[in-house]
Design an enzyme around this catalytic site. Structure first.
Site, PDB file in Angstrom:
ATOM      1  N   ARG A  43       3.283   2.761  -4.714  1.00 37.64           N
ATOM      2  CA  ARG A  43       2.356   3.698  -4.092  1.00 37.64           C
ATOM      3  C   ARG A  43       1.124   3.814  -4.988  1.00 37.64           C
ATOM      4  NH1 ARG A  43       7.497   6.407  -3.878  1.00 37.64           N
ATOM      5  NH2 ARG A  43       8.247   6.707  -1.736  1.00 37.64           N
ATOM      6  N   ARG A  56       1.496  -2.415  -0.366  1.00 37.98           N
ATOM      7  CA  ARG A  56       2.893  -1.967  -0.417  1.00 37.98           C
ATOM      8  C   ARG A  56       3.627  -2.369   0.867  1.00 37.98           C
ATOM      9  NH1 ARG A  56       6.475   2.112  -2.440  1.00 37.98           N
ATOM     10  NH2 ARG A  56       7.309   3.524  -0.864  1.00 37.98           N
TER      11      ARG A  56
END
Length: 302
Positions: A148, A247
């Site tokens: 993240r 991601r």
């Protein structure tokens, strides 16, 4: 009880009892502040304890006129959490949103990049500038470890366990997990550390922070978003690309290449496998391959 007192208590609850990150806390508080702003705009003096269902429903109705279903759902969910807290703490006996349902939004599928697009974005980085090596190391880490944004900018040098091929990541709610790191990823981080970062004047308190801005401090979320956005525009990508896209692409490509969903869940730091299952959308043709390869009645070659 005033709104400010309620928000202060609620923030403490979100932080201490629910263990939510600062960003998540702010999102929950922001939802309540929208209701407070609505009350002020309409000269209504309702407090958190005595605000009636009809007033809250009117606010939701006003929200529905100006926001898409996803944003409406977000605010309703945030307000439900707030009033759940007030009921739980016996500040209120009733819940003003107990009969209000969130709009159907469907399941939003994450944007992803192909391997070729990932390579194009990273190859577009100008390595002639000092921040170029840093940016390459950051994007390689976003994609190589599925981090993240907050996890990347808070990554410490002391979190790097290169001999064991792992990095220590502090995720949502300060939960720790160890994520594998590849040889390629380690190479680019080492280039940045040993050739660029070592020559920087590092501000006090940031000596252990891995990725630094030009002033020797931790990068901001906004700066990372700008870096990715500029690179995506530079290579002409017709997609909405953000750091989180790397991601999503990390998880998507692992799944496409046969990785176990549970392993992906652990690497991403998802509490629930349901959150990880969203990546099944990526390549339904792969489900056909799995069926043909592993089902006991698979087609046999003649």
């Amino acid at each position: 009880m005033t709104w400010q007192e309620a928000l202060s208590d609620y923030r403490h609850y979100l932080k201490i009892e629910r263990g939510l990150s600062t960003n998540t806390q702010q999102n929950y508080i922001r939802d309540v502040k929208k209701l407070i702003a609505f009350l002020g705009a309409n000269d209504l003096g309702d407090t958190p304890v005595d605000i009636e269902k009809e007033t809250v429903r009117q606010f939701v109705y006003e929200v529905a006129k100006t926001m898409n279903p996803s944003s409406q759902s977000r605010i309703i969910s945030g307000l439900k959490s707030f009033f759940n807290y007030l009921v739980f703490e016996n500040y209120r006996k009733d819940h003003p949103l107990d009969l209000i349902e969130s709009p159907k939004t469907g399941r939003k599928l994450p944007d992803t990049l192909s391997e070729a697009e990932i390579n194009a974005v990273i190859n577009a980085i100008d390595l002639s500038k000092p921040q170029g090596e840093r940016n390459r190391a950051m994007l390689e880490t976003l994609y190589g470890c599925g981090l993240r944004v907050s996890e990347l900018i808070n990554l410490k040098i002391s979190d790097l366990y290169f001999e064991e091929d792992f990095i220590n990541v502090i995720g949502k709610g300060d939960k720790q997990r160890f994520v594998p790191i590849s040889t390629v990823n380690k190479k680019y981080i080492d280039i940045y550390r040993k050739e660029i970062r070592i020559h920087q004047h590092i501000q006090k308190g940031f000596e252990d922070t891995l990725f630094l801005n030009r002033r020797g401090k931790k990068l901001t979320r906004a700066m990372l978003f700008t870096i990715v956005k500029d690179l995506a525009e530079k290579v002409g990508l017709q997609k909405r690309v953000s750091p989180h896209t790397f991601r999503h692409s990390f998880a998507t490509h692992l799944l496409q290449n046969g990785a176990d969903l549970r392993a992906i869940q652990q690497m991403l730091g998802h509490e629930s496998i349901t959150t990880t299952e969203i990546y099944f959308h990526v390549d339904r043709s792969d489900l056909k391959r799995v069926m043909n390869e592993f089902h006991p009645r698979k087609p046999s070659s003649v």
